[in-house]
Design an enzyme around this catalytic site. Structure first.
Site, PDB file in Angstrom:
ATOM      1  N   ASP A  80       0.779  49.481  23.465  1.00 31.46           N
ATOM      2  CA  ASP A  80      -0.659  49.712  23.590  1.00 31.46           C
ATOM      3  C   ASP A  80      -1.371  48.358  23.571  1.00 31.46           C
ATOM      4  OD1 ASP A  80      -3.440  50.305  23.086  1.00 31.46           O
ATOM      5  OD2 ASP A  80      -2.824  52.267  22.332  1.00 31.46           O
ATOM      6  N   SER A  83      -8.077  57.601  21.118  1.00 33.99           N
ATOM      7  CA  SER A  83      -8.709  56.331  20.784  1.00 33.99           C
ATOM      8  C   SER A  83      -9.899  56.572  19.849  1.00 33.99           C
ATOM      9  CB  SER A  83      -9.086  55.605  22.079  1.00 33.99           C
ATOM     10  OG  SER A  83      -9.313  54.248  21.861  1.00 33.99           O
ATOM     11  N   HIS A 119      -2.096  52.452  26.521  1.00 34.29           N
ATOM     12  CA  HIS A 119      -3.184  53.115  25.793  1.00 34.29           C
ATOM     13  C   HIS A 119      -3.373  54.559  26.273  1.00 34.29           C
ATOM     14  CE1 HIS A 119      -6.488  52.928  22.982  1.00 34.29           C
ATOM     15  NE2 HIS A 119      -7.370  53.292  23.899  1.00 34.29           N
TER      16      HIS A 119
END
Length: 183
Positions: free
Chosen positions: A136, A73, A163
């Protein structure tokens, strides 16, 4: 025999990264296989500002031409910006994106305020792996595809990982070990 050391750069958030998502699990599995791996709490963990994270990666985590940066991320964006200016062995980008997605916290990080330097990033890495999931909830898949196109990454696409916030990530371990064995 593997070449290189691995540095895991987490996504932004609070708390101990050793217990967050799959980070500690991956570090422990790599160490079990005699791979040098570093995982530390990052400074400025909520905003994950580039001006703080990039120097920390260079000076404290000692990311260099023998390092594989595994970024998740916000950590993936930090890894990409790092590789624009510094040579690394490889990048593993998990849930990466190219814009701040309209989020003020992401905008404050500084990663999205200029164009991505894809060619420089590719010149500074021997290889790039990307892992993304079509489901996601935070990163639209078209953003992940833009990263794959820009980096020319070896893209591993999933449809059921969200995610990537599970406590273990054996698929990533297998992908990474295969690449490390070839390096």
């Amino acid at each position: 025999m593997t070449r290189g050391r691995v540095v895991i750069v987490p996504g932004n958030g609070r708390g101990d990264v050793e217990r967050a998502n799959w980070y500690g699990w991956l570090r422990n599995k790599l160490i079990e296989r005699d791979v040098d791996c570093v995982l530390e709490n990052m400074p400025d963990p909520v905003l994950a500002r580039e001006e703080i994270w990039i120097p920390f990666m260079k000076e404290h985590l000692n990311c260099n031409e023998n390092t594989v940066i595994v970024g998740h991320s916000s950590g993936a964006e930090a890894a990409m910006r790092y590789a624009e200016k510094h040579a690394v062995l490889g990048l593993v980008l998990v849930s990466a994106c190219v814009t701040d997605l309209g989020d003020p916290t992401e905008r404050a990080s500084g990663y999205y305020n200029r164009p991505w330097q894809w060619e420089q990033l590719k010149q500074n890495t021997e290889w790039i792996i990307q892992v993304g999931s079509t489901d996601d909830p935070f990163i639209p898949f078209h953003e992940q595809q833009q990263v794959a196109e820009g980096t020319a990454a070896e893209f591993h696409q999933f449809s059921d990982k969200g995610h990537f916030q599970s406590s273990a990530f054996p698929e990533l371990m297998n992908i990474l070990m295969e690449k490390l064995m070839k390096s």
